[in-house]
Every structure is written in structure tokens, then in C-alpha cells.
Design an enzyme around this catalytic site. Structure first.
Site, mmCIF file in Angstrom:
data_model
loop_
_atom_site.group_PDB
_atom_site.id
_atom_site.type_symbol
_atom_site.label_atom_id
_atom_site.label_comp_id
_atom_site.label_asym_id
_atom_site.label_seq_id
_atom_site.Cartn_x
_atom_site.Cartn_y
_atom_site.Cartn_z
ATOM 1 N N GLU A 33 -8.422 -5.266 -0.493
ATOM 2 C CA GLU A 33 -8.228 -4.437 0.696
ATOM 3 C C GLU A 33 -7.601 -5.199 1.853
ATOM 4 O OE1 GLU A 33 -8.240 -1.339 0.877
ATOM 5 O OE2 GLU A 33 -9.101 -1.004 -1.100
ATOM 6 N N GLN A 38 -1.474 -2.868 5.636
ATOM 7 C CA GLN A 38 -0.070 -2.820 6.069
ATOM 8 C C GLN A 38 0.860 -3.485 5.062
ATOM 9 O OE1 GLN A 38 1.158 -1.391 9.433
ATOM 10 N NE2 GLN A 38 -0.498 -0.327 8.396
ATOM 11 N N TYR A 116 -11.250 1.431 8.321
ATOM 12 C CA TYR A 116 -10.661 1.747 7.022
ATOM 13 C C TYR A 116 -11.233 0.867 5.915
ATOM 14 C CZ TYR A 116 -7.999 1.315 2.916
ATOM 15 O OH TYR A 116 -7.706 1.218 1.595
ATOM 16 N N ASP A 134 -6.210 5.975 6.086
ATOM 17 C CA ASP A 134 -5.097 5.021 6.168
ATOM 18 C C ASP A 134 -3.810 5.811 6.368
ATOM 19 O OD1 ASP A 134 -4.670 6.193 3.712
ATOM 20 O OD2 ASP A 134 -3.888 4.352 2.829
ATOM 21 N N CYS A 198 4.088 20.203 -6.469
ATOM 22 C CA CYS A 198 2.818 19.825 -5.834
ATOM 23 C C CYS A 198 1.732 20.867 -6.085
ATOM 24 C CB CYS A 198 3.022 19.647 -4.333
ATOM 25 S SG CYS A 198 1.513 19.139 -3.492
ATOM 26 N N CYS A 204 -0.621 24.295 1.447
ATOM 27 C CA CYS A 204 -0.103 23.282 2.368
ATOM 28 C C CYS A 204 0.649 23.957 3.518
ATOM 29 C CB CYS A 204 0.822 22.307 1.637
ATOM 30 S SG CYS A 204 1.562 21.083 2.729
ATOM 31 N N SER A 299 8.949 -6.935 12.963
ATOM 32 C CA SER A 299 8.864 -5.535 13.397
ATOM 33 C C SER A 299 8.942 -5.412 14.905
ATOM 34 C CB SER A 299 7.593 -4.886 12.855
ATOM 35 O OG SER A 299 6.510 -5.770 12.958
#
Length: 355
Positions: A33, A38, A116, A134, A198, A204, A299
Site C-alpha cells: 500500500e 500515487q 486510505y 482513493d 459496463c 450510472c 509535477s
DNA sequence: AAGACGGGGAC
DNA sequence: GTCCCAGTCTT
């Protein structure tokens, strides 16, 4: 059929076969985890295998020194994860008797473990009913319910956390959490989601209203800034001078060459005229550009790096305590950041192994 | 509430 | 180039 039931059926037929899914060992799950925070599964996979191999139990992790942990982490990014992992392993070893916790309220106390990750560890290892939220979950829920509240606002985070809690299959929390993340990663993808086949087409909201490509909503952060680094490749006999970066900036505690940062881009001629330069080198030192300038994109910043070879080490004025000369073989084992080790890789013939 | 923190892949 | 990835911590 309920959302959870459909999801679990989809997962049974389409779920990924991942190595950390075959265990309930909270330590191994924690390892995976943290690595995957990320980080795309394909990128984290080789690191996961290396860490399990090197530290099969938390005691081994706690006994290792930070340098070794950072070296194993080299190239993965977000290095505070590695430092926090090391601290967490030592906490487990020293205050929890080496027993890795599975309870949410205990796991979340560990450094580097947030909402998370604690939910993931508690649900995967002990089936504790905690919903993970997440990036995948934000995307699936925002589309399924047609929620346009920004996922990075405080209000949005609360809203989606509540929705996730609502939807969670409390009898199969671990399986359900795996399922919704796989669904987000494989089917309800950020770009070009597979809405055509889907299982949630009918209900949805985003699909019904043709808003799938506009969800989720995320407010933009600050634009990235430019920085200009000048690295000095200083060799003495068959050793190379390396410096350890400090805290509070990018690449904390990682090794690189001694360097100077300027506010604007500068040529060598302009650089030697600066005041900072004269605090590093005595007048008359000769620097030779080496390799090609590198643009390294993060980033949140663009780093423009130039490299200069210094063969007259005696012209070096100050010697910070955290600077040290290392033999070439030793350089290989130092935890370096990406910009430096890709430079070394590309310029081996210019500076090593004979220097 | 906003920024800082990496590197890589998809488009 | 832009966005996103099994987010967390600090200010």
C-alpha cells in the site's frame, strides 16, 4: 442486484491477479500500500518484490538502516514514504512487539499511513468494514452518482467518503474494496472508459446524462515553477565528491553532486561572476561543461540542470560537513535521485569508472 | 485550505 | 503539454 453485488460479480470475472492479494499478512499489505500511493501498479510491482525479498518480516525492515531503505526506494519518487516506512517499522518493532497491527485505529497511527491506507490494511487483512477512498473510488462514485463536487475540496472529500461508507459491503469489506479499485483502474478509467460493456450502464448517472468525460471534477493547483541547478562534478584521484541534500526541499536526504541554484538560467560565464560561486571556489578555477544540460520535470517544478567538471579540487573553498568523496564503486550504492543517476548513467564514459 | 512532494505512462 | 496514478504531511 445491489451495487456491491454487481461489483463483486464483475470483480470475480475481471479482477487482476496481484501478488499482495494472496496474503492477509498486514505487514506485506502495508508494504504494497505504501509503495502504491500515487504510483501505478506496474511501476510499483518490481519495488514490491524487492522489498519483500529484502525484508520478509517487519523485524528485518526495522533493523535495516535508512540508507539501505532509501537505496531500495531509489527512483520511485515521494521519498518521504521510504523514510516514514522505516520509522513505522521501528515503531512496530519497539512499541508493538514486532506484531503489525490490523485494526484501523492502530494502523493509522503509523507515520505515512493515512485514511486510505489504514482502511486498506484493516479491510484486506482483517475484513474490518472501512471503505477505501482513493483516486479510483472518487472517479467511480462521481460518475455513478453524477456528483460534480470537486474531489480535492474539503466538502467533496467528506461527501465521497460518506458515499463510499454507504455503499460498502460490510460483510465482504476487503473484497469489495479491492473490487471498486480494480473497477476504477480497468473499466471506469480516467480517459476512454469502457462504458460500452459496463454493468452499471442503466444506473450510472454520468452515462445516462452523457457527462462521463467531465467527471470527476478536480480544481487545478498552482502552476509549476522553474529552477536552475548548476552541478559540480569534482573528482580527486579515483573518487567523486558527493553531497547529501538537506530536508525541506525536493529529494530530501538523497545524494547528488555539490551544486548551486540560481534564480534565472545562467551560462558558466555568468555563474562564475555570482557571489555564491565565489564562496564555493577560489578565483581562477577552471570549469569544463560536461554532458548536455538536462531538463527534469517534476509535477510541481521544472528543473534545468547544467553540469561542470572540476579537476582542480584544491580550488574548492568550503567543504560542508555533509560533503564527502566516494570511490566509484561506493557511488553505485548511494541513494541518489533520478536526475543524478540518469546523468551518471548517460555520462559514465566521461567521468567513470576511472574518472 | 493550500502546497509540497517524484516519476512514469496515456493521450 | 496535461492529467492521473491503491495519498500523506506540513503550514
Amino acid at each position: 442486484m445491489s451495487f456491491a453485488a454487481k461489483l463483486l460479480k464483475w470483480y470475480h470475472e475481471n479482477g487482476r491477479d496481484l501478488p499482495w492479494r494472496t496474503t492477509q499478512d498486514p505487514y506485506i499489505i502495508w508494504l504494497s500500500e505504501i509503495i502504491l500511493q500515487q504510483t501505478r501498479v506496474e511501476q510499483g510491482l518490481p519495488y514490491f518484490h524487492r522489498f519483500v525479498e529484502e525484508f520478509p518480516i517487519v523485524t528485518k525492515f526495522a533493523e535495516a538502516d535508512e540508507e539501505k531503505v532509501l537505496r531500495l526506494w531509489q527512483g520511485l519518487g515521494y521519498y518521504s514514504r521510504a523514510r516514514n516506512m522505516h520509522k513505522a517499522a521501528q515503531m512496530v518493532q519497539n512499541t508493538l512487539g514486532g506484531i503489525f497491527p490490523t485494526v484501523f485505529s492502530e494502523v493509522i497511527r503509523l507515520p505515512g499511513v493515512g485514511e486510505y491506507t489504514a482502511a486498506a490494511i484493516a479491510s484486506f487483512s482483517a475484513n474490518e468494514p472501512r471503505a477505501v477512498v482513493d483516486g479510483n473510488v472518487y472517479r467511480v462514485l462521481s460518475r455513478y452518482f453524477g456528483v460534480a463536487e470537486p474531489i480535492n475540496s474539503t466538502k467533496g472529500k467528506k461527501l465521497f467518503a460518506a458515499l463510499a461508507d454507504d455503499l460498502l459491503d460490510k460483510q465482504h469489506a476487503g473484497l469489495y474494496n479491492q473490487a471498486i479499485m480494480d473497477f476504477g483502474a480497468l473499466q471506469c478509467k480516467p480517459k476512454n472508459p469502457l462504458c460500452g460493456n459496463c454493468v452499471f450502464q442503466l444506473e450510472c448517472v454520468a452515462f445516462r446524462e452523457d457527462r462521463v468525460e467531465y467527471l470527476p471534477v478536480k480544481t487545478k493547483g498552482k502552476a509549476s515553477r522553474s529552477r536552475f541547478f548548476h552541478y559540480f562534478v569534482v573528482s580527486l584521484a579515483d573518487k567523486l565528491l558527493m553531497a547529501k541534500r538537506g530536508e525541506g526541499d525536493v529529494w530530501a536526504n538523497l545524494y547528488e553532486f555539490p551544486m548551486l541554484e540560481t534564480a534565472t538560467d545562467m551560462s558558466l560565464l555568468e555563474l562564475v561572476d555570482t557571489e555564491e560561486f565565489s564562496t564555493y571556489f577560489k578565483a581562477g578555477v577552471v570549469l569544463e561543461p560536461i554532458g548536455v544540460p538536462i531538463k527534469h520535470i517534476l509535477s510541481h517544478q521544472h528543473i534545468y540542470a547544467r553540469f561542470y567538471r572540476v579537476t582542480q579540487a584544491e580550488y574548492l573553498k568550503i567543504k560542508k560537513s555533509e560533503w564527502d568523496y566516494f570511490f566509484w564503486e561506493k557511488i553505485d550504492t548511494l541513494a541518489k535521485h533520478k536526475l543524478i543517476f540518469s546523468f551518471l548513467e548517460r555520462n559514465k564514459q566521461l567521468i567513470g569508472p576511472k574518472l
